[in-house]
Design an enzyme around this catalytic site. Structure first.
Site, PDB file in Angstrom:
ATOM      1  N   GLY A   6       0.794  -1.236   0.000  1.00  0.00           N
ATOM      2  CA  GLY A   6       0.000   0.000   0.000  1.00  0.00           C
ATOM      3  C   GLY A   6       0.820   1.276   0.000  1.00  0.00           C
ATOM      4  O   GLY A   6       0.302   2.336   0.351  1.00  0.00           O
ATOM      5  N   ASN A  60       1.790   2.949  -2.571  1.00  0.00           N
ATOM      6  CA  ASN A  60       1.167   3.876  -3.528  1.00  0.00           C
ATOM      7  C   ASN A  60      -0.129   4.446  -2.963  1.00  0.00           C
ATOM      8  O   ASN A  60      -0.405   5.635  -3.112  1.00  0.00           O
ATOM      9  CB  ASN A  60       0.912   3.180  -4.869  1.00  0.00           C
ATOM     10  CG  ASN A  60       2.174   3.091  -5.693  1.00  0.00           C
ATOM     11  OD1 ASN A  60       2.597   4.068  -6.302  1.00  0.00           O
ATOM     12  ND2 ASN A  60       2.808   1.929  -5.677  1.00  0.00           N
ATOM     13  N   MET A  94      -3.924  -7.476  -6.701  1.00  0.00           N
ATOM     14  CA  MET A  94      -3.268  -8.648  -7.271  1.00  0.00           C
ATOM     15  C   MET A  94      -4.183  -9.623  -8.003  1.00  0.00           C
ATOM     16  O   MET A  94      -3.749 -10.698  -8.382  1.00  0.00           O
ATOM     17  CB  MET A  94      -2.478  -9.389  -6.184  1.00  0.00           C
ATOM     18  CG  MET A  94      -1.336  -8.584  -5.620  1.00  0.00           C
ATOM     19  SD  MET A  94      -0.213  -7.954  -6.904  1.00  0.00           S
ATOM     20  CE  MET A  94       0.600  -9.491  -7.394  1.00  0.00           C
ATOM     21  N   ASN A 148      -4.328   1.994 -13.637  1.00  0.00           N
ATOM     22  CA  ASN A 148      -3.399   1.081 -12.957  1.00  0.00           C
ATOM     23  C   ASN A 148      -1.995   1.658 -13.067  1.00  0.00           C
ATOM     24  O   ASN A 148      -1.701   2.442 -13.972  1.00  0.00           O
ATOM     25  CB  ASN A 148      -3.446  -0.298 -13.635  1.00  0.00           C
ATOM     26  CG  ASN A 148      -2.549  -1.304 -12.941  1.00  0.00           C
ATOM     27  OD1 ASN A 148      -2.477  -1.353 -11.698  1.00  0.00           O
ATOM     28  ND2 ASN A 148      -1.832  -2.118 -13.706  1.00  0.00           N
ATOM     29  N   HIS A 185       2.069   0.330 -13.201  1.00  0.00           N
ATOM     30  CA  HIS A 185       2.871  -0.882 -13.427  1.00  0.00           C
ATOM     31  C   HIS A 185       4.351  -0.497 -13.418  1.00  0.00           C
ATOM     32  O   HIS A 185       4.730   0.499 -14.045  1.00  0.00           O
ATOM     33  CB  HIS A 185       2.482  -1.519 -14.764  1.00  0.00           C
ATOM     34  CG  HIS A 185       3.198  -2.802 -14.997  1.00  0.00           C
ATOM     35  ND1 HIS A 185       2.853  -3.983 -14.353  1.00  0.00           N
ATOM     36  CD2 HIS A 185       4.283  -3.096 -15.749  1.00  0.00           C
ATOM     37  CE1 HIS A 185       3.678  -4.936 -14.720  1.00  0.00           C
ATOM     38  NE2 HIS A 185       4.556  -4.423 -15.560  1.00  0.00           N
TER      39      HIS A 185
HETATM   40  C1  GRF Z   1       3.763  -1.399  -7.350  1.00  0.00           C
HETATM   41  O1  GRF Z   1       5.059  -1.703  -7.774  1.00  0.00           O
HETATM   42  C2  GRF Z   1       2.841  -1.246  -8.524  1.00  0.00           C
HETATM   43  O2  GRF Z   1       3.464  -0.740  -9.654  1.00  0.00           O
HETATM   44  C3  GRF Z   1       2.398  -2.655  -8.777  1.00  0.00           C
HETATM   45  O3  GRF Z   1       2.256  -3.218  -7.499  1.00  0.00           O
HETATM   46  C4  GRF Z   1       3.138  -2.566  -6.598  1.00  0.00           C
HETATM   47  C5  GRF Z   1       2.321  -2.100  -5.423  1.00  0.00           C
HETATM   48  O4  GRF Z   1       3.121  -1.591  -4.391  1.00  0.00           O
HETATM   49  N1  GRF Z   1       1.185  -2.690  -9.568  1.00  0.00           N
HETATM   50  P1  GRF Z   1       2.450  -0.918  -3.115  1.00  0.00           P
HETATM   51  O5  GRF Z   1       1.487  -1.949  -2.521  1.00  0.00           O
HETATM   52  O6  GRF Z   1       1.722   0.309  -3.569  1.00  0.00           O
HETATM   53  O7  GRF Z   1       3.558  -0.603  -2.160  1.00  0.00           O
END
Ligand code: GRF
Length: 195
Positions: A15, A17, A93, A110, A112
């Site tokens: 989490g 992000n 996921m 999204n 990536h």
């Molecule tokens: C990130 O690297 C994002 O690009 C990918 O999943 C990861 C999530 O990281 N889709 P976080 O849970 O936000 O730390």
């Protein structure tokens, strides 16, 4: 400008992000109400949401009799949050079913950790690193029915330095994510960002 916006964030893991987006929104006084939806009750993102006071919908996927039942419940929760301006995937996921993707067409984004279309799917940073690439990066894209295939909204490059280890590279890619994602979300919502 002052119309309140409604944003759902879907996440399954750490989490970081999610937290970067919520903090940026608060620093910039965005009129946005966030809701976190997660399939993993024990994920670190749930603790972050609690700490930040973000309402959380937990749908423990293992408790559903089938994947279809889980997806139906998720769709119902998302529809209950409508009108949503944006659905933000941040380390969610599971692959979303076509009904949800279609319902939120051009309202779902999204992030990536690669320069798509290079390295879609899992372990993108590691695969770019092991392939000896000189650069990788981060992509924010609209979600379509494929895996990491939707139209690109924004990309930022991250150089792979000779002295990089996988860990140092991962750290820089995640920093780039935390810089780009909140800004792109702000731009899509028509809210102030600092460039
Ligand atoms: C990130 O690297 C994002 O690009 C990918 O999943 C990861 C999530 O990281 N889709 P976080 O849970 O936000 O730390």
């Amino acid at each position: 400008m002052d119309r309140p916006r409604r944003v759902a964030i879907l996440a399954s893991g750490s989490g970081s992000n999610f937290e970067a987006i919520v903090r940026y929104a608060r620093e910039h006084a965005w009129p946005v109400s966030f809701t976190l939806l997660t399939d993993r009750p024990r994920a670190r993102v749930v603790r972050r949401a609690n700490r930040l006071g973000v309402p959380t919908v937990i749908l423990p996927s293992r408790r559903f009799p089938s994947r279809e039942a889980y997806d139906r419940a998720l769709f119902a929760e998302l529809q209950a949050l409508e009108p949503l301006d944006l659905v933000v995937l941040a380390g969610y996921m599971k692959i979303l079913p076509p009904e949800i993707v279609r319902h939120f067409a051009k309202r779902m984004v999204n992030i990536h950790p690669s320069l798509l279309p290079r390295y879609p799917g899992l372990h993108a940073i590691e695969r770019a690193f092991r392939a000896g690439e000189k650069k990788t990066g981060v992509t924010v894209h609209w979600v379509d029915e494929g895996v990491d295939t939707g139209p690109v909204i924004a990309q930022v490059e991250v150089p792979i330095l000779p002295e990089d280890t996988l860990e140092t590279l991962e750290a820089r890619v995640h920093e780039a994510e935390h810089r780009i994602y909140p800004r792109v979300i702000g731009e899509l919502l028509g809210l102030p960002t600092d460039g």
